[in-house]
Design a protein around this motif. Structure first.
Motif, PDB file in Angstrom:
ATOM      1  N   ARG A 129      50.736  40.348  37.112  1.00 31.71           N
ATOM      2  CA  ARG A 129      49.672  40.333  38.108  1.00 31.71           C
ATOM      3  C   ARG A 129      50.227  40.694  39.482  1.00 31.71           C
ATOM      4  O   ARG A 129      51.445  40.633  39.718  1.00 31.71           O
ATOM      5  CB  ARG A 129      49.007  38.957  38.140  1.00 31.71           C
ATOM      6  CG  ARG A 129      48.301  38.625  36.835  1.00 31.71           C
ATOM      7  CD  ARG A 129      47.621  37.274  36.873  1.00 31.71           C
ATOM      8  NE  ARG A 129      46.949  37.002  35.604  1.00 31.71           N
ATOM      9  CZ  ARG A 129      46.238  35.916  35.349  1.00 31.71           C
ATOM     10  NH1 ARG A 129      46.101  34.979  36.281  1.00 31.71           N
ATOM     11  NH2 ARG A 129      45.672  35.748  34.172  1.00 31.71           N
ATOM     12  N   ALA A 155      40.517  30.306  40.131  1.00 29.27           N
ATOM     13  CA  ALA A 155      40.946  31.698  40.282  1.00 29.27           C
ATOM     14  C   ALA A 155      41.435  31.903  41.710  1.00 29.27           C
ATOM     15  O   ALA A 155      41.007  31.202  42.632  1.00 29.27           O
ATOM     16  CB  ALA A 155      39.790  32.647  39.964  1.00 29.27           C
ATOM     17  N   ARG A 156      42.313  32.858  41.891  1.00 29.16           N
ATOM     18  CA  ARG A 156      42.816  33.159  43.235  1.00 29.16           C
ATOM     19  C   ARG A 156      41.817  34.057  43.951  1.00 29.16           C
ATOM     20  O   ARG A 156      41.329  35.049  43.395  1.00 29.16           O
ATOM     21  CB  ARG A 156      44.178  33.836  43.139  1.00 29.16           C
ATOM     22  CG  ARG A 156      45.290  32.940  42.633  1.00 29.16           C
ATOM     23  CD  ARG A 156      45.654  31.847  43.618  1.00 29.16           C
ATOM     24  NE  ARG A 156      46.330  32.370  44.781  1.00 29.16           N
ATOM     25  CZ  ARG A 156      47.646  32.282  44.975  1.00 29.16           C
ATOM     26  NH1 ARG A 156      48.423  31.692  44.067  1.00 29.16           N
ATOM     27  NH2 ARG A 156      48.202  32.759  46.069  1.00 29.16           N
ATOM     28  N   GLU A 157      41.546  33.736  45.215  1.00 27.27           N
ATOM     29  CA  GLU A 157      40.575  34.507  45.970  1.00 27.27           C
ATOM     30  C   GLU A 157      41.054  35.936  46.227  1.00 27.27           C
ATOM     31  O   GLU A 157      40.248  36.839  46.457  1.00 27.27           O
ATOM     32  CB  GLU A 157      40.268  33.810  47.298  1.00 27.27           C
ATOM     33  CG  GLU A 157      41.477  33.544  48.167  1.00 27.27           C
ATOM     34  CD  GLU A 157      41.153  32.654  49.361  1.00 27.27           C
ATOM     35  OE1 GLU A 157      39.992  32.232  49.478  1.00 27.27           O
ATOM     36  OE2 GLU A 157      42.074  32.371  50.166  1.00 27.27           O
ATOM     37  N   THR A 172      39.238  38.925  38.844  1.00 26.54           N
ATOM     38  CA  THR A 172      39.324  37.722  38.015  1.00 26.54           C
ATOM     39  C   THR A 172      38.106  36.837  38.227  1.00 26.54           C
ATOM     40  O   THR A 172      37.525  36.309  37.268  1.00 26.54           O
ATOM     41  CB  THR A 172      40.609  36.942  38.346  1.00 26.54           C
ATOM     42  OG1 THR A 172      41.741  37.780  38.107  1.00 26.54           O
ATOM     43  CG2 THR A 172      40.712  35.692  37.495  1.00 26.54           C
ATOM     44  N   VAL A 173      37.701  36.676  39.485  1.00 20.63           N
ATOM     45  CA  VAL A 173      36.488  35.896  39.777  1.00 20.63           C
ATOM     46  C   VAL A 173      35.293  36.537  39.088  1.00 20.63           C
ATOM     47  O   VAL A 173      34.466  35.850  38.469  1.00 20.63           O
ATOM     48  CB  VAL A 173      36.269  35.807  41.297  1.00 20.63           C
ATOM     49  CG1 VAL A 173      34.941  35.107  41.597  1.00 20.63           C
ATOM     50  CG2 VAL A 173      37.429  35.067  41.968  1.00 20.63           C
ATOM     51  N   TRP A 188      35.073  35.766  35.290  1.00 20.14           N
ATOM     52  CA  TRP A 188      34.512  34.451  34.955  1.00 20.14           C
ATOM     53  C   TRP A 188      33.014  34.403  35.235  1.00 20.14           C
ATOM     54  O   TRP A 188      32.252  33.806  34.456  1.00 20.14           O
ATOM     55  CB  TRP A 188      35.255  33.358  35.709  1.00 20.14           C
ATOM     56  CG  TRP A 188      36.656  33.170  35.220  1.00 20.14           C
ATOM     57  CD1 TRP A 188      37.811  33.487  35.864  1.00 20.14           C
ATOM     58  CD2 TRP A 188      37.049  32.648  33.945  1.00 20.14           C
ATOM     59  NE1 TRP A 188      38.907  33.194  35.086  1.00 20.14           N
ATOM     60  CE2 TRP A 188      38.463  32.672  33.903  1.00 20.14           C
ATOM     61  CE3 TRP A 188      36.348  32.153  32.848  1.00 20.14           C
ATOM     62  CZ2 TRP A 188      39.177  32.221  32.792  1.00 20.14           C
ATOM     63  CZ3 TRP A 188      37.052  31.700  31.741  1.00 20.14           C
ATOM     64  CH2 TRP A 188      38.447  31.742  31.714  1.00 20.14           C
ATOM     65  N   TYR A 199      42.277  29.160  46.462  1.00 14.03           N
ATOM     66  CA  TYR A 199      41.634  29.073  45.152  1.00 14.03           C
ATOM     67  C   TYR A 199      40.108  29.094  45.251  1.00 14.03           C
ATOM     68  O   TYR A 199      39.518  28.636  46.232  1.00 14.03           O
ATOM     69  CB  TYR A 199      42.062  27.791  44.435  1.00 14.03           C
ATOM     70  CG  TYR A 199      43.531  27.747  44.118  1.00 14.03           C
ATOM     71  CD1 TYR A 199      44.073  28.506  43.093  1.00 14.03           C
ATOM     72  CD2 TYR A 199      44.395  26.950  44.879  1.00 14.03           C
ATOM     73  CE1 TYR A 199      45.433  28.475  42.808  1.00 14.03           C
ATOM     74  CE2 TYR A 199      45.755  26.911  44.603  1.00 14.03           C
ATOM     75  CZ  TYR A 199      46.262  27.672  43.567  1.00 14.03           C
ATOM     76  OH  TYR A 199      47.606  27.647  43.307  1.00 14.03           O
TER      77      TYR A 199
END
Length: 295
Positions: free
Chosen positions: A27, A113-115, A120-121, A124, A138
């Protein structure tokens, strides 16, 4: 292509750690770095032993994994990752489907998830999660889960039990409550199928408890009828062939007796879906409500 997603424990720590390290190392560089990169085999084994996780196997190779950790009001999905060589082959979606089955009885799923990773956000969110909180760096997302199901006949009750069998792991205690003929043993039959244990699951009334050994290297099933037990301490006198810490223990009529048997338990209540008591039992659907209790 052969893809299998299954519940795993500490025995899979090496494979799970390998997936986590490979997936997270690929990543983008983050500041601060992802906590996943400092996981060790010991730390992963401890998490798996306590709460379990999922491992995805693609054509014989471990390619995806996640860890589970129960919270006060949701099951937290941690270290969700797919190795780069397997991305785009349905592994991530299969892991999401697997975790929905693996967390039956919980009110919700949560994930961090990392902002800095909007894709990734979005992943989900595309699977029914919604942003519930932002704590830089986060983003917390949650998805509510079903905790009640209707079973119209014995086959559906067994099918639900089979799903439950894929959601429990060693040390779990399942407490079944319901009137005579509600379907408690039928549900347990399905649970035994999901666990992959030996022997036909029948009512243990006359022997109080039966042990069904695993055929797949998983936990044994201990099936207990607590109707005639004066207390759960009497289990110590039954000379069981397995440790309750290494088994899934299903207790019929266990409400009010087994609360001290484990720190957490799955409470299942089966009731009639119809108010008409004269309805033919074969045509009388049941409502199954599951609730995870911790502490």
């Amino acid at each position: 292509m052969s893809l299998d997603v299954g519940r795993v424990g500490a025995e899979a720590a090496t494979d799970v750690l390998s997936v986590i390290r490979t997936a997270f190392a690929a990543r983008p560089t983050l500041d601060p770095p992802a906590d996943a990169l400092v996981e060790t085999e010991a730390s992963v084994a401890a998490e798996l032993r306590a709460h379990g996780g999922l491992l995805a196997i693609l054509d014989g190779e471990p390619v995806g994994a996640l860890l589970l950790r129960p919270g006060a009001d949701a099951m937290l999905v941690r270290r969700f990752g797919v190795v780069p060589t397997a991305q785009g082959r349905g592994v991530a979606k299969a892991l999401v489907r697997g975790v929905l089955d693996a967390t039956l009885g919980h009110a919700a799923l949560a994930v961090l998830a990392r902002e800095e990773l909007p894709a990734t956000v979005a992943f989900w969110e595309g699977h029914g999660f919604v942003v519930s909180e932002r704590r830089s760096p986060y983003v917390e997302l949650r998805r509510p889960l079903d905790t009640s199901w209707e079973a119209v006949d014995a086959d559906e009750m067994r099918a639900l039990g089979e799903r439950l069998g894929r959601s429990v792991h060693a040390g779990d205690v399942v407490v079944l409550t319901g009137e005579l003929g509600a379907g408690k043993t039928t549900l347990t039959q399905g649970l035994g199928i999901g666990l992959g244990v030996r022997g036909a699951v029948t009512s243990p009334t006359f022997v109080i408890a039966r042990v069904h050994p695993s055929l797949v290297g998983g936990p044994d099933l201990v099936h207990v009828d607590a109707y005639r037990l004066g207390g759960i301490d009497e289990l110590d006198d039954l000379d069981l062939d397995t440790s309750l810490d290494d088994a899934v223990t299903v207790v019929e009529w266990g409400a009010g007796l087994v609360e001290g048997l484990a720190e957490s338990r799955l409470e299942i209540t089966i009731t009639r879906a119809l108010a008409d008591e004269s309805t033919d039992a074969e045509l009388d659907p049941r409502v199954v409500h599951a609730r995870r209790v911790h502490g």
